[in-house]
Design a protein around this motif. Structure first.
Motif, PDB file in Angstrom:
ATOM      1  N   ALA A 101       6.746  -0.100   3.532  1.00 36.92           N
ATOM      2  CA  ALA A 101       5.580  -0.447   4.232  1.00 36.92           C
ATOM      3  C   ALA A 101       4.439   0.323   3.685  1.00 36.92           C
ATOM      4  O   ALA A 101       3.355  -0.022   3.662  1.00 36.92           O
ATOM      5  CB  ALA A 101       5.726   0.352   5.790  1.00 36.92           C
ATOM      6  N   ALA A 102       4.391   1.695   2.990  1.00 40.10           N
ATOM      7  CA  ALA A 102       3.568   2.272   2.275  1.00 40.10           C
ATOM      8  C   ALA A 102       2.850   1.516   1.232  1.00 40.10           C
ATOM      9  O   ALA A 102       1.631   1.464   1.055  1.00 40.10           O
ATOM     10  CB  ALA A 102       3.884   3.611   1.780  1.00 40.10           C
ATOM     11  N   SER A 103       3.891   0.823   0.658  1.00 42.15           N
ATOM     12  CA  SER A 103       3.161   0.062  -0.720  1.00 42.15           C
ATOM     13  C   SER A 103       2.586  -1.196  -0.090  1.00 42.15           C
ATOM     14  O   SER A 103       1.408  -1.881  -0.734  1.00 42.15           O
ATOM     15  CB  SER A 103       4.385  -0.455  -1.748  1.00 42.15           C
ATOM     16  N   ASN A 139       0.262  -8.553  -7.114  1.00 39.21           N
ATOM     17  CA  ASN A 139       0.605  -7.681  -8.034  1.00 39.21           C
ATOM     18  C   ASN A 139       0.474  -6.353  -8.016  1.00 39.21           C
ATOM     19  O   ASN A 139       1.391  -5.509  -8.302  1.00 39.21           O
ATOM     20  CB  ASN A 139      -0.107  -8.249  -9.199  1.00 39.21           C
ATOM     21  N   GLY A 140      -0.347  -5.933  -7.109  1.00 37.08           N
ATOM     22  CA  GLY A 140      -0.681  -4.410  -7.166  1.00 37.08           C
ATOM     23  C   GLY A 140       0.437  -3.785  -6.119  1.00 37.08           C
ATOM     24  O   GLY A 140       0.929  -2.871  -6.350  1.00 37.08           O
ATOM     25  N   CYS A 141       0.891  -4.679  -5.142  1.00 41.64           N
ATOM     26  CA  CYS A 141       1.870  -4.209  -4.317  1.00 41.64           C
ATOM     27  C   CYS A 141       3.188  -3.968  -5.037  1.00 41.64           C
ATOM     28  O   CYS A 141       4.127  -3.062  -4.993  1.00 41.64           O
ATOM     29  CB  CYS A 141       2.226  -5.041  -3.167  1.00 41.64           C
ATOM     30  N   HIS A 142       3.418  -5.040  -6.069  1.00 36.49           N
ATOM     31  CA  HIS A 142       4.854  -4.922  -6.845  1.00 36.49           C
ATOM     32  C   HIS A 142       4.704  -3.650  -7.646  1.00 36.49           C
ATOM     33  O   HIS A 142       5.654  -3.129  -7.859  1.00 36.49           O
ATOM     34  CB  HIS A 142       4.782  -6.098  -7.706  1.00 36.49           C
ATOM     35  N   ALA A 143       3.500  -3.438  -8.167  1.00 35.73           N
ATOM     36  CA  ALA A 143       3.477  -2.231  -9.159  1.00 35.73           C
ATOM     37  C   ALA A 143       3.705  -0.815  -8.598  1.00 35.73           C
ATOM     38  O   ALA A 143       4.252   0.027  -8.719  1.00 35.73           O
ATOM     39  CB  ALA A 143       2.035  -2.174  -9.600  1.00 35.73           C
ATOM     40  N   LYS A 144       3.050  -0.696  -7.130  1.00 38.24           N
ATOM     41  CA  LYS A 144       3.480   0.157  -6.291  1.00 38.24           C
ATOM     42  C   LYS A 144       4.900   0.594  -6.118  1.00 38.24           C
ATOM     43  O   LYS A 144       5.462   1.595  -5.684  1.00 38.24           O
ATOM     44  CB  LYS A 144       2.757   0.019  -4.838  1.00 38.24           C
ATOM     45  N   GLU A 145       5.758  -0.610  -6.057  1.00 32.08           N
ATOM     46  CA  GLU A 145       7.106  -0.410  -5.759  1.00 32.08           C
ATOM     47  C   GLU A 145       7.797  -0.221  -6.969  1.00 32.08           C
ATOM     48  O   GLU A 145       9.122  -0.309  -7.033  1.00 32.08           O
ATOM     49  CB  GLU A 145       7.661  -1.820  -5.226  1.00 32.08           C
TER      50      GLU A 145
END
Length: 164
Positions: A101-103, A139-145
């Motif tokens: 959820a945070a990402s 892609n930003g969400c993937h990077a956060k994960e």
């Protein structure tokens, strides 16, 4: 008299809480009894069958592609439909994997609403820019994960038979 009634009700309640649920029996259900075990074991198997966030991403990927082609076709109702289902898929996936959820927070609260606003303009040039922002959000969400090796790009091939 009130004390006696309260005592009886309290004793009945205490006794009823000690009764083991009937549905805890081990029974197989489903076609050819594939779902086996007690209630807790069945629920665990159902949760396993629903999968985690990777299954969510399969649906989101499909809807992402459909969204792109809907915008290219200027089929704004279908584009809006796809964003709605991306939101639903993400919400369901986040219920199963709340650790994500945070990402996903900025994607859910900013990126997707911005895409909805772009679609409401019904302008293909605006859509293309908005879709690129959506792609960056993915892609930003993937990077956060820690999964920046999963790079999303605009679809090159239409796989669905849906046309406008």
């Amino acid at each position: 008299m009130k004390k006696i009634i309260l005592y009886i009700l309290g004793a009945s309640l205490a006794w009823s809480c000690q009764i083991k649920p009937v549905d805890d029996a081990v029974t197989a259900v489903g076609e050819k009894g594939w779902l086996k075990g007690n209630t807790e074991e069945k629920m665990e198997e159902i949760a396993h069958q629903l999968g985690g966030f990777s299954r969510t991403m399969i649906e989101v990927s499909y809807r992402y592609s459909e969204l792109y082609w809907a915008g290219m076709d200027e089929n704004w109702a279908y584009a809006d439909h796809q964003v709605e289902h991306i939101v639903e898929a993400m919400e369901d996936g986040l219920k199963r994997r709340p650790v994500r959820a945070a990402s996903a927070e900025s994607f859910m609260k900013e990126t997707l609403p911005e895409m909805e606003a772009v679609i409401s303009k019904k302008n293909k040039d605006d859509f293309i820019l908005g879709f690129r922002a959506l792609t960056s959000g993915c892609n930003g969400c993937h990077a956060k994960e820690g999964e920046s090796f999963i790079m999303i790009q605009e679809p090159e091939t239409r796989l669905s038979p849906v046309r406008f």
